[in-house]
Design a protein around this motif. Structure first.
Motif, PDB file in Angstrom:
ATOM      1  N   ASP A  63       0.833  -1.200   0.000  1.00 37.71           N
ATOM      2  CA  ASP A  63       0.000   0.000   0.000  1.00 37.71           C
ATOM      3  C   ASP A  63       0.870   1.254   0.000  1.00 37.71           C
ATOM      4  O   ASP A  63       1.847   1.341   0.752  1.00 37.71           O
ATOM      5  N   ALA A  64       0.510   2.226  -0.839  1.00 36.34           N
ATOM      6  CA  ALA A  64       1.296   3.458  -0.963  1.00 36.34           C
ATOM      7  C   ALA A  64       0.591   4.657  -0.336  1.00 36.34           C
ATOM      8  O   ALA A  64       0.948   5.800  -0.612  1.00 36.34           O
ATOM      9  N   THR A  65      -0.404   4.409   0.511  1.00 33.99           N
ATOM     10  CA  THR A  65      -1.124   5.513   1.137  1.00 33.99           C
ATOM     11  C   THR A  65      -0.182   6.350   2.005  1.00 33.99           C
ATOM     12  O   THR A  65       0.567   5.796   2.821  1.00 33.99           O
ATOM     13  N   ALA A  66      -0.219   7.657   1.834  1.00 30.76           N
ATOM     14  CA  ALA A  66       0.602   8.540   2.665  1.00 30.76           C
ATOM     15  C   ALA A  66       0.155   8.429   4.118  1.00 30.76           C
ATOM     16  O   ALA A  66      -1.041   8.384   4.394  1.00 30.76           O
ATOM     17  N   PRO A  67       1.119   8.373   5.056  1.00 29.86           N
ATOM     18  CA  PRO A  67       0.724   8.243   6.459  1.00 29.86           C
ATOM     19  C   PRO A  67      -0.040   9.443   6.990  1.00 29.86           C
ATOM     20  O   PRO A  67      -0.748   9.350   7.985  1.00 29.86           O
ATOM     21  N   ARG A  68       0.092  10.582   6.315  1.00 29.28           N
ATOM     22  CA  ARG A  68      -0.634  11.773   6.728  1.00 29.28           C
ATOM     23  C   ARG A  68      -0.900  12.628   5.491  1.00 29.28           C
ATOM     24  O   ARG A  68      -0.013  12.835   4.673  1.00 29.28           O
ATOM     25  N   LYS A  69      -2.123  13.107   5.364  1.00 33.62           N
ATOM     26  CA  LYS A  69      -2.450  13.994   4.261  1.00 33.62           C
ATOM     27  C   LYS A  69      -3.551  14.937   4.681  1.00 33.62           C
ATOM     28  O   LYS A  69      -4.273  14.676   5.659  1.00 33.62           O
ATOM     29  N   LEU A  70      -3.698  16.025   3.966  1.00 41.35           N
ATOM     30  CA  LEU A  70      -4.729  17.012   4.257  1.00 41.35           C
ATOM     31  C   LEU A  70      -5.896  16.802   3.309  1.00 41.35           C
ATOM     32  O   LEU A  70      -5.737  16.882   2.087  1.00 41.35           O
ATOM     33  N   GLU A  71      -7.042  16.498   3.875  1.00 40.38           N
ATOM     34  CA  GLU A  71      -8.247  16.367   3.066  1.00 40.38           C
ATOM     35  C   GLU A  71      -8.765  17.762   2.739  1.00 40.38           C
ATOM     36  O   GLU A  71      -8.965  18.588   3.633  1.00 40.38           O
ATOM     37  N   THR A  72      -8.971  18.027   1.467  1.00 37.87           N
ATOM     38  CA  THR A  72      -9.449  19.336   1.050  1.00 37.87           C
ATOM     39  C   THR A  72     -10.868  19.242   0.533  1.00 37.87           C
ATOM     40  O   THR A  72     -11.267  18.228  -0.049  1.00 37.87           O
ATOM     41  N   GLY A  73     -11.629  20.283   0.755  1.00 34.46           N
ATOM     42  CA  GLY A  73     -12.998  20.327   0.268  1.00 34.46           C
ATOM     43  C   GLY A  73     -13.045  20.876  -1.147  1.00 34.46           C
ATOM     44  O   GLY A  73     -12.020  21.063  -1.804  1.00 34.46           O
ATOM     45  N   PRO A  74     -14.239  21.151  -1.645  1.00 30.89           N
ATOM     46  CA  PRO A  74     -14.360  21.699  -2.991  1.00 30.89           C
ATOM     47  C   PRO A  74     -13.794  23.106  -3.055  1.00 30.89           C
ATOM     48  O   PRO A  74     -13.758  23.836  -2.078  1.00 30.89           O
ATOM     49  N   GLY A  75     -13.344  23.496  -4.229  1.00 29.34           N
ATOM     50  CA  GLY A  75     -12.818  24.850  -4.418  1.00 29.34           C
ATOM     51  C   GLY A  75     -11.319  24.846  -4.634  1.00 29.34           C
ATOM     52  O   GLY A  75     -10.601  23.993  -4.131  1.00 29.34           O
ATOM     53  N   GLU A  76     -10.869  25.828  -5.411  1.00 27.14           N
ATOM     54  CA  GLU A  76      -9.447  25.960  -5.700  1.00 27.14           C
ATOM     55  C   GLU A  76      -8.734  26.667  -4.561  1.00 27.14           C
ATOM     56  O   GLU A  76      -9.301  27.534  -3.904  1.00 27.14           O
ATOM     57  N   PRO A  77      -7.468  26.307  -4.317  1.00 24.98           N
ATOM     58  CA  PRO A  77      -6.706  27.041  -3.301  1.00 24.98           C
ATOM     59  C   PRO A  77      -6.613  28.510  -3.681  1.00 24.98           C
ATOM     60  O   PRO A  77      -6.469  28.859  -4.858  1.00 24.98           O
ATOM     61  N   ALA A  78      -6.700  29.390  -2.699  1.00 26.83           N
ATOM     62  CA  ALA A  78      -6.599  30.823  -2.957  1.00 26.83           C
ATOM     63  C   ALA A  78      -5.193  31.166  -3.440  1.00 26.83           C
ATOM     64  O   ALA A  78      -4.207  30.559  -3.000  1.00 26.83           O
ATOM     65  N   SER A  79      -5.114  32.128  -4.347  1.00 29.72           N
ATOM     66  CA  SER A  79      -3.799  32.573  -4.816  1.00 29.72           C
ATOM     67  C   SER A  79      -3.132  33.417  -3.743  1.00 29.72           C
ATOM     68  O   SER A  79      -3.780  33.920  -2.814  1.00 29.72           O
ATOM     69  N   LYS A  80      -1.825  33.597  -3.852  1.00 26.45           N
ATOM     70  CA  LYS A  80      -1.105  34.414  -2.887  1.00 26.45           C
ATOM     71  C   LYS A  80      -1.621  35.851  -2.902  1.00 26.45           C
ATOM     72  O   LYS A  80      -1.685  36.514  -1.857  1.00 26.45           O
ATOM     73  N   ALA A  81      -1.994  36.341  -4.088  1.00 26.38           N
ATOM     74  CA  ALA A  81      -2.511  37.711  -4.175  1.00 26.38           C
ATOM     75  C   ALA A  81      -3.807  37.844  -3.380  1.00 26.38           C
ATOM     76  O   ALA A  81      -4.018  38.843  -2.669  1.00 26.38           O
ATOM     77  N   GLU A  82      -4.685  36.844  -3.480  1.00 28.77           N
ATOM     78  CA  GLU A  82      -5.940  36.881  -2.734  1.00 28.77           C
ATOM     79  C   GLU A  82      -5.685  36.819  -1.228  1.00 28.77           C
ATOM     80  O   GLU A  82      -6.352  37.517  -0.443  1.00 28.77           O
ATOM     81  N   ILE A  83      -4.720  35.991  -0.841  1.00 32.25           N
ATOM     82  CA  ILE A  83      -4.414  35.871   0.583  1.00 32.25           C
ATOM     83  C   ILE A  83      -3.797  37.156   1.127  1.00 32.25           C
ATOM     84  O   ILE A  83      -4.150  37.629   2.221  1.00 32.25           O
ATOM     85  N   VAL A  84      -2.876  37.765   0.355  1.00 36.93           N
ATOM     86  CA  VAL A  84      -2.250  39.016   0.801  1.00 36.93           C
ATOM     87  C   VAL A  84      -3.297  40.122   0.909  1.00 36.93           C
ATOM     88  O   VAL A  84      -3.275  40.934   1.843  1.00 36.93           O
ATOM     89  N   ASN A  85      -4.235  40.163  -0.035  1.00 41.19           N
ATOM     90  CA  ASN A  85      -5.300  41.158   0.025  1.00 41.19           C
ATOM     91  C   ASN A  85      -6.110  40.999   1.316  1.00 41.19           C
ATOM     92  O   ASN A  85      -6.453  41.987   1.986  1.00 41.19           O
ATOM     93  N   PHE A  86      -6.396  39.737   1.671  1.00 46.00           N
ATOM     94  CA  PHE A  86      -7.100  39.490   2.930  1.00 46.00           C
ATOM     95  C   PHE A  86      -6.261  39.939   4.123  1.00 46.00           C
ATOM     96  O   PHE A  86      -6.771  40.581   5.053  1.00 46.00           O
TER      97      PHE A  86
END
Length: 258
Positions: free
Chosen positions: A174-197
């Motif tokens: 089995d190649a399952t990563a021992p730890r991973k982050l489950e993400t929901g729907p939607g694209e990750p915010a860009s750095k510009a969007e995060i800096v604006n926030f």
């Protein structure tokens, strides 16, 4: 635990046959079938099932593992059940004085994977629910397989034993990563969007006097930015955060928006 996704086809290597010697209850056979399919094992052989075969109780207890139940093969003797196999492991907590290698499930799984890669057939022997394997059955095996457990209470039911051994087989490839982050729907915010926030949040905190005293402001700002970077917000989440800032500043009620 649930989590079956019948739309996914598992790419599984052929596994060892699971051989139940003198199984007593159809329900136990069904639970073994379920445990097997959990671990990608599909070949089940029965030697002298006490209550006969086929078994409605076994099919019900299998909880959908029909692939295993429908492929069951019956044998009159253990010797016949292992005749076409090239390596056999006997699951037992007591080697009973025989000169035989004793392996853990993890070690057996590694060896079984190597046997499968070489094109060899293998099997796992499991004894009756109450008494386990008899000496004549163990004598047919190349090695004894023992599960390390609390020595003061190491008794397992049949399905538990199959699941533990089967899971070791599955994990060996089995190649399952021992730890991973489950993400929901939607694209990750860009750095510009995060800096604006960040800029809007910090301006709002300046207005309230939170970022005080001035000499501590740079450290406080960095800590806040690091916190939100660890969260890795999506575009939608950043919009929600903007909406929170607007609401706290006395803007309109309702989420979202900048």
């Amino acid at each position: 635990m649930s989590g079956t996704d019948r739309t996914r086809e598992a790419d599984l290597a052929p596994g060892p046959a699971v051989i139940l010697i003198d199984p007593q209850l159809g329900e136990n056979i069904g639970m073994v079938a379920r445990a097997m399919l959990n671990c990608g094992l599909t070949e089940l052989r029965l030697v002298r099932p006490r209550d006969g075969w086929p078994s409605e109780k076994a099919e019900a207890a299998a909880s959908g593992a029909r692939q295993v139940i429908e492929g069951v093969r019956l044998f009159d003797t253990t010797q016949e059940a292992v005749a076409d196999l090239q390596r056999v492991y006997a699951t037992t907590a007591r080697p009973r004085g025989m000169v035989k290698p004793v392996v853990t499930p993890a070690q057996a799984a590694a060896e079984l994977r190597a046997e499968a890669a070489a094109g060899h057939r293998a099997g796992l022997l499991f004894g009756p629910e109450r008494s386990g394997l008899v000496n004549d059955d163990i004598a047919l095996a190349d090695a004894a397989l023992t599960v390390p457990l609390n020595p003061a209470f190491s008794s397992l039911n049949l399905a538990q034993a199959v699941l533990l051994v089967g899971h070791a087989w599955f994990l060996a490839a089995d190649a399952t990563a021992p730890r991973k982050l489950e993400t929901g729907p939607g694209e990750p915010a860009s750095k510009a969007e995060i800096v604006n926030f960040f800029e809007r949040l910090e301006a709002a905190l300046d207005e309230t006097g939170f970022l005080w005293p001035p000499e501590k402001r740079p450290t406080m700002v960095r800590n806040l930015r690091n916190l939100f970077h660890r969260i890795a917000p999506t575009e939608g989440e950043v919009n929600t955060l903007h909406g929170i800032i607007s609401a706290l500043r006395g803007g309109k009620k309702g989420g979202g928006g900048t």
